[in-house]
Enzyme design. Structure first.
Site, mmCIF file in Angstrom:
data_model
loop_
_atom_site.group_PDB
_atom_site.id
_atom_site.type_symbol
_atom_site.label_atom_id
_atom_site.label_comp_id
_atom_site.label_asym_id
_atom_site.label_seq_id
_atom_site.Cartn_x
_atom_site.Cartn_y
_atom_site.Cartn_z
ATOM 1 C CG ASP A 102 -1.113 -23.238 51.642
ATOM 2 O OD1 ASP A 102 -2.213 -23.067 52.204
ATOM 3 O OD2 ASP A 102 -0.997 -23.763 50.519
ATOM 4 C CG HIS A 108 -3.474 -18.962 54.465
ATOM 5 N ND1 HIS A 108 -3.464 -20.045 55.331
ATOM 6 C CD2 HIS A 108 -2.922 -19.409 53.303
ATOM 7 C CE1 HIS A 108 -2.951 -21.100 54.717
ATOM 8 N NE2 HIS A 108 -2.608 -20.742 53.491
ATOM 9 C CE1 TYR A 117 -5.984 -27.952 48.835
ATOM 10 C CE2 TYR A 117 -4.981 -27.206 46.782
ATOM 11 C CZ TYR A 117 -5.296 -26.989 48.113
ATOM 12 O OH TYR A 117 -4.921 -25.820 48.725
#
Length: 773
Positions: A571, A733, A679
């Protein structure tokens, strides 16, 4: 001073009798236990307890009560060699379905030991009470009533030498087990026999003790194999017991019975639903003969329904209600009955016991009913049982819902944990109807069965997954100062350096399955990235730009005294790893990336692939101020719970304890904002030109990833010269956590190969500008 003067007499030195005596020791001046057998000093089976030759399951509630009645009891069991067993992590179990039960850390413990050890230790602890006395070789013949026939005042017994005696008692407790003569004794003194129900499952036991073979590699402490209905009515339990032994008990229904000779006994094992137990026995050494037992009838005597009952006499344990032993309820029910005895005695005035005996039988009936209804419901579905419950019975009316609960438990660790707590009587059955559980079951039930996702059954034997506490016994927690901050990491092993970078919203714990495996060949370092868990959390959002994150990794490698490393990331950790490998290729010997495409491939998809653009909605959302923090903190970090429960393919990858561990890390001061800042300050992360990467690279990809499409791996090949891609089924994921065994296997094969180029998928030539500084 004891509340009641005089003597209480217990008939039978069974576990139920011993626990009753423990309670009576707090209430009577004297307690006398009359036992028919000669009580052995050592923990060995005795003739009067035929079940002592066979395997016993001590439910977690039973463990809890024993430790309550005898403080330190569990530690003493362990000191005598009993194995402490986590009920999920330490058992290989196949019950109703074909697949193995999950093996995550449940935190619910029992102890693997012989019944004889439990009984011996209880007896030894009782000897610490001077008011408790034992008298062996005494056969109780009956009760003596008072002239009015309203009360029992003594018991009649006979020694093995033929000497009769009358033992006076203020209270008589019949704990003589399945062979109790209480109904006949009652008739003798002028009372009616109780109504009695017997439900026979036609079960035959066969048991034997084995020596665990030297150097036998296994990660379990017990094996449980349930019967497969009429087609294969064979069940088995193997449990590790004291002195490094296995106690093995086979159960056969109807005409299918374990043999009492060697060849037939092993043939029974060979025909079990899995060969794992048979294969273990083939290399083990038998230590005892094969013992058989058929006294497995469910029997209940309804003493509480009699219109008249004598004062000063009670019936407890198997003498009142006995269960099919395969359900493992006997010892725990005896412990619960002892607590019931204590509560009823405490509710009475010290001056009188008038009315006590019948009140106790009524209270005991409520305790027995809980277990009786459960056992009867389960046994009524055996092909050998004729008894069928009424259609209008509560259990039958609730059966559709209970089936949904057990169905949800197969794919939801939270529900599984709750069911396990109920089965082990740590929680009442009413907790099946708590709001959280109702919602979890409803989410499954509203989906028509024809539309439910069917997870591919995995018939491979699952490996034990370690708890955080167990893992940390072999880990070293360290801090390193680099790039102006302090980073926390865990490390294990020696050799070439492997650096593991986690993703969002995780921390080093996401590599818990890889660290001990890789540490066999490497020095493994699993970082808490800046902002996460125990690493520093700079307040400035700009501190989380990719350039700073790469400097952190560079500082760790050099700070540990290495020039280069093997770098693995998942990730966000994968995004850092891709960038680091391009920026510092001389410092990366090999690269492993999990469910994070090459940044160039991702960048192109975010501008040209509408489907991926929709899947990546969270990227601009997380860039908003304040709102993401508020939503993620809501309902005790419900978003984190959902991420690791609803958002995974392998539903048993995260135990309830795992989820709480991740929530605790996210809840640390400043952590959530720091994590979201990844982010907020990296909007330019993918908008770059990239050279072709010439480092041996392994990409592992969970094909059920809901936010990153599998097609991203295809275009990744265009940017990496030496790339291997492995696709993992039943994996979304959270790659290394959902399929740890496959991930470990692929990683070790790749890392231990000479150059990592084996079976490489070589991409097409790429013309691009250099990596910007």
């Amino acid at each position: 001073m004891a509340p009641y003067s005089g003597q209480a007499v217990v008939i039978g030195g069974s576990i139920s009798g011993l626990l009753s005596a423990r309670i009576l020791a707090d209430h009577f001046e004297q307690v006398l236990i009359l036992e028919r057998d000669i009580t052995p000093e050592d923990p060995v089976p005795r003739k009067g307890v035929p079940q002592s030759f066979h395997g016993h399951v001590l439910l977690a509630q039973g463990v809890k009560i024993l430790d309550q009645l005898f403080p330190g009891f569990c530690e003493q069991l362990k000191a005598r060699g009993a194995a402490e067993i986590d009920l999920l992590a330490d058992y290989l179990a196949q019950t109703d379905g074909d697949a193995w039960l999950p093996r995550f850390h449940s935190g619910i413990y029992t102890y693997g030991c012989t019944r004889s050890l439990i009984e011996t230790l209880i007896r030894e602890r009782l000897c610490e009470f001077p008011q408790v006395q034992f008298e062996d070789k005494q056969q109780v013949l009956g009760l003596k009533g008072d002239p009015s026939r309203k009360a029992v005042i003594a018991v009649n017994s006979r020694s093995r030498s033929g000497l009769d005696q009358q033992v006076p008692a203020q209270l008589v407790v019949d704990a003589s087990g399945r062979g109790s003569k209480a109904p006949q004794w009652l008739q003798t003194i002028g009372y009616d026999k109780p109504e009695e129900i017997k439900i026979d499952p036609l079960l035959t036991y066969g048991s034997r003790v084995y020596q665990v073979p030297d150097n036998f590699e296994h990660d379990w402490k017990g094996i449980l194999l349930g019967a497969q209905g009429a087609d294969n009515p064979r069940s088995a339990i193997l449990v590790a017991v004291e002195d490094n032994r296995w106690l093995v008990t086979f159960g056969g229904y109807g005409e299918v019975q374990p043999a009492q000779e060697e060849e037939g006994f092993l043939d029974f094992a060979r025909k079990l639903r899995s060969p794992v137990l048979y294969e273990a026995l083939m290399v083990a050494k038998p230590l005892t003969p094969i013992y058989r037992y058929k006294g497995t009838v469910n029997r209940r005597r309804y003493f509480e329904k009699l219109s008249r009952w004598p004062e000063n006499f009670i019936v407890i344990g198997d003498a009142a209600c006995a269960f099919n032993p395969t359900h493992g309820k006997g010892i725990t029910n005896a412990a619960l009955s002892a607590l019931c005895l204590n509560q009823t005695l405490e509710s009475y005035s010290p001056q009188t016991l008038q009315g006590f005996s019948f009140k106790f039988q009524k209270q005991l009936a409520k305790v027995n009913e809980e277990t009786w209804s459960e056992v009867l419901d389960r046994d009524s579905h055996l092909h050998t049982v004729q008894h069928k419950p009424s259609f209008l019975s509560l259990n039958q009316l609730l059966r559709p819902y209970l089936l949904e609960v057990f169905g949800a438990a197969q794919s939801n660790p939270k529900v599984f944990q709750k069911v396990l707590e109920i089965l082990h009587q740590l929680q009442p059955k009413t907790s099946l109807f708590e709001q959280d559980l109702l919602l979890e079951v409803a989410k499954q039930a509203v989906i028509p069965k024809s539309l439910r996702k069917i997870t591919k059954k995995d018939h491979t034997i699952p490996k034990r997954l370690h708890s955080k506490q167990e893992l940390e016994q072999t880990l070293h927690h360290r801090y390193i100062y680099t790039n102006g901050i302090r980073l926390h990491y865990v490390t294990q092993g020696e050799g070439p350096l492997v650096v593991l970078l986690h993703g969002f919203p995780e921390f080093w714990y996401s590599w818990r399955h890889q660290i001990p495996e890789l540490a066999q060949n490497f020095k493994v370092v699993a970082l808490d990235l800046r902002g996460y868990n125990d690493s520093d959390k700079p307040k400035d959002a700009k501190a989380y730009h990719i350039t700073e994150l790469m400097k952190d990794v560079q500082g760790v490698i050099k700070g540990l005294g290495y020039d280069h490393c093997i770098l693995a990331g998942h990730d966000w950790g994968g995004a850092i790893a891709w960038n680091f490998a391009h920026r510092y290729p001389e410092m990366v010997e090999k690269l492993v990336v999990m469910n994070m495409p090459h940044p160039a491939a991702f960048s192109k998809a975010l501008t040209s692939n509408p489907q991926q653009m929709l899947k990546s909605w969270y990227i601009p959302f997380f860039q908003l101020p304040v709102i993401p923090e508020l939503l993620m903190q809501a309902e005790d970090y419900r978003a984190i719970t959902s991420t690791f429960s609803d958002g995974v393919s392998n539903k048993h990858a995260f135990s309830p304890q795992d989820i709480e561990i991740f929530k605790d890390a996210v809840a640390k001061r400043g952590a959530l904002t720091a994590m979201l800042n990844y982010y907020r300050c990296n909007s330019d992360l993918f908008q770059q030109d990239w050279k072709r990467l010439d480092i041996p690279t392994l990409m592992l990809w969970g094909i059920d990833d809901a936010v990153l499409g599998k097609e991203l791996t295809f275009s990744t090949k265009n940017y990496v010269s030496h790339l291997q891609i492995k696709y993992l089924e039943n994996c979304s994921h959270w790659t290394q956590q959902e399929q740890p065994e496959l991930v470990n296997r692929y990683m070790k094969k790749f890392l231990l190969s000479e150059d990592g180029h084996n079976n490489a998928s070589v991409g097409k030539p790429l013309v691009a500008a250099g990596f910007p500084s």
